[in-house]
Design an enzyme around this catalytic site. Structure first.
Site, PDB file in Angstrom:
ATOM      1  N   ARG A 125       4.991 -13.982   5.796  1.00  0.00           N
ATOM      2  CA  ARG A 125       4.927 -12.522   5.691  1.00  0.00           C
ATOM      3  C   ARG A 125       5.012 -11.854   7.060  1.00  0.00           C
ATOM      4  O   ARG A 125       5.661 -10.811   7.216  1.00  0.00           O
ATOM      5  CB  ARG A 125       3.652 -12.105   4.952  1.00  0.00           C
ATOM      6  CG  ARG A 125       3.631 -10.631   4.567  1.00  0.00           C
ATOM      7  CD  ARG A 125       2.514 -10.319   3.610  1.00  0.00           C
ATOM      8  NE  ARG A 125       1.192 -10.555   4.190  1.00  0.00           N
ATOM      9  CZ  ARG A 125       0.058 -10.388   3.529  1.00  0.00           C
ATOM     10  NH1 ARG A 125       0.070 -10.002   2.258  1.00  0.00           N
ATOM     11  NH2 ARG A 125      -1.108 -10.606   4.110  1.00  0.00           N
ATOM     12  N   LYS A 173       3.629  -5.664   6.189  1.00  0.00           N
ATOM     13  CA  LYS A 173       2.274  -5.316   6.633  1.00  0.00           C
ATOM     14  C   LYS A 173       2.335  -4.666   8.017  1.00  0.00           C
ATOM     15  O   LYS A 173       1.839  -5.200   9.025  1.00  0.00           O
ATOM     16  CB  LYS A 173       1.379  -6.551   6.631  1.00  0.00           C
ATOM     17  CG  LYS A 173      -0.109  -6.234   6.470  1.00  0.00           C
ATOM     18  CD  LYS A 173      -0.894  -7.496   6.180  1.00  0.00           C
ATOM     19  CE  LYS A 173      -2.392  -7.241   6.125  1.00  0.00           C
ATOM     20  NZ  LYS A 173      -2.784  -6.376   4.993  1.00  0.00           N
ATOM     21  N   GLU A 211      -0.823   0.360  -5.777  1.00  0.00           N
ATOM     22  CA  GLU A 211      -1.888  -0.511  -5.303  1.00  0.00           C
ATOM     23  C   GLU A 211      -3.022   0.334  -4.749  1.00  0.00           C
ATOM     24  O   GLU A 211      -2.877   1.540  -4.527  1.00  0.00           O
ATOM     25  CB  GLU A 211      -1.404  -1.497  -4.248  1.00  0.00           C
ATOM     26  CG  GLU A 211      -0.900  -0.876  -2.956  1.00  0.00           C
ATOM     27  CD  GLU A 211      -0.500  -1.922  -1.922  1.00  0.00           C
ATOM     28  OE1 GLU A 211      -1.014  -1.847  -0.801  1.00  0.00           O
ATOM     29  OE2 GLU A 211       0.321  -2.801  -2.235  1.00  0.00           O
TER      30      GLU A 211
END
Length: 298
Positions: free
Chosen positions: A34, A137, A173
């Site tokens: 990620r 992220k 989310e």
């Protein structure tokens, strides 16, 4: 570059102790993957997987004294990759820094890990939009959530539950975690292409991916699809998942004064409890790990 333009990504991981006192980490290869595609999204050179994982291991072992005893918390691990070279114009930095710091932590929310949380469905602000950076992220994704989170806490909620930015009716989310909804032995969660896809407006969570696998193997039907927020009012359970919260049962959601509550004697429903016990047990060596997700460091 990071201070002027936010060119940076970060990760969140944990080191914990087993009942025997061994130190373990969970699925570091997924965090390495990620952070790599997050770097590519922000025009930074990705950290090679072996360097990332070895750096995490070495940092944890160097701070082994700060890993709490079994059942008393964890050592939170924060890898960072930032554009650290000096630059004033809007362009990729001339150099980059990869660093890791750690800190012992307890439960993310007040109470214990399975204390139900209350969420406000956010209608004014959106977390991410299609074509943006919501699937990576990036450090810049988080500061804008502070104001709606502050508003929610001032109203007595634990956090916000974001809707899609286009139609404002589909669940996305929570600011720090993915969401799951349970109905008739089926677990639903918003879809995610993964890999930093420009189409993604939610993060490809490591815990999310793990819950999907554990739920399937526990006999639940798992469906990844867009979920209208109104379906929460018919749901039997709902919970959030993430590295920090692990799995947190939702006790209530509120939308413009309309409130849906879930009340269970143990704080969480049977599905949430089963997945929580399986996953957290696996993470600390109490439950067999058939997937090879847990890495022992000593």
């Amino acid at each position: 570059a990071v201070m002027n333009y936010g060119q940076g990504v970060f990760e969140g991981m944990k080191a914990q102790r087993t009942e025997e006192g061994k130190i373990v980490i969970f699925r570091p290869d997924r965090n390495a993957r990620r952070v790599a595609y997050g770097c590519e999204r922000l025009c930074m050179p990705p950290v090679p997987e072996d360097i990332f994982i070895n750096a995490v291991k070495e940092t944890v072992l160097a701070n082994a004294a700060w890993v709490p005893p079994h059942g008393k918390g964890s050592l939170y691990i924060r890898p960072l990759v930032v554009g650290s070279g000096a630059i004033l114009g809007l362009a990729p930095a001339p150099s980059y820094t990869f660093t890791i710091y750690v800190s012992p932590v307890g439960s993310y929310f007040k109470g214990n890990q399975m204390t139900p949380i209350s969420l406000k469905i956010e209608t004014e602000f959106a977390r991410a939009a299609p074509g943006g950076s919501g699937g990576a992220k990036c450090i810049g994704n988080y500061a804008p959530t502070l104001l709606p989170q502050q508003h929610a806490k001032a109203e007595g909620f634990d956090n916000c539950l974001y809707l899609d930015a286009v139609e404002q009716k589909y669940l996305e989310e929570v600011g720090t975690s993915n969401i799951f909804v349970v109905k008739d032995n089926t677990i639903y969660t918003p879809p995610c292409s993964g890999g930093g896809s420009a189409a993604d407006t939610i993060l490809e969570g490591v815990t999310r991916e793990s819950v999907l696998q554990v739920a399937k193997d526990a006999g639940y039907k798992v469906v990844e699809e867009r979920i209208e927020f109104k379906r929460l009012w018919d749901a039997e359970e709902a919970f959030t998942v993430g590295t920090a919260v692990v799995i947190s049962p939702i006790g209530s959601v509120s939308y413009q004064g309309d409130k849906k509550e879930w009340t269970y004697a143990e704080g969480a429903g049977p599905c949430t409890t089963k997945i929580y016990n399986t996953l957290t047990g696996m993470q600390v060596g109490k439950v067999p790990d058939p997937y090879g997700w847990v890495t022992y460091l000593d």
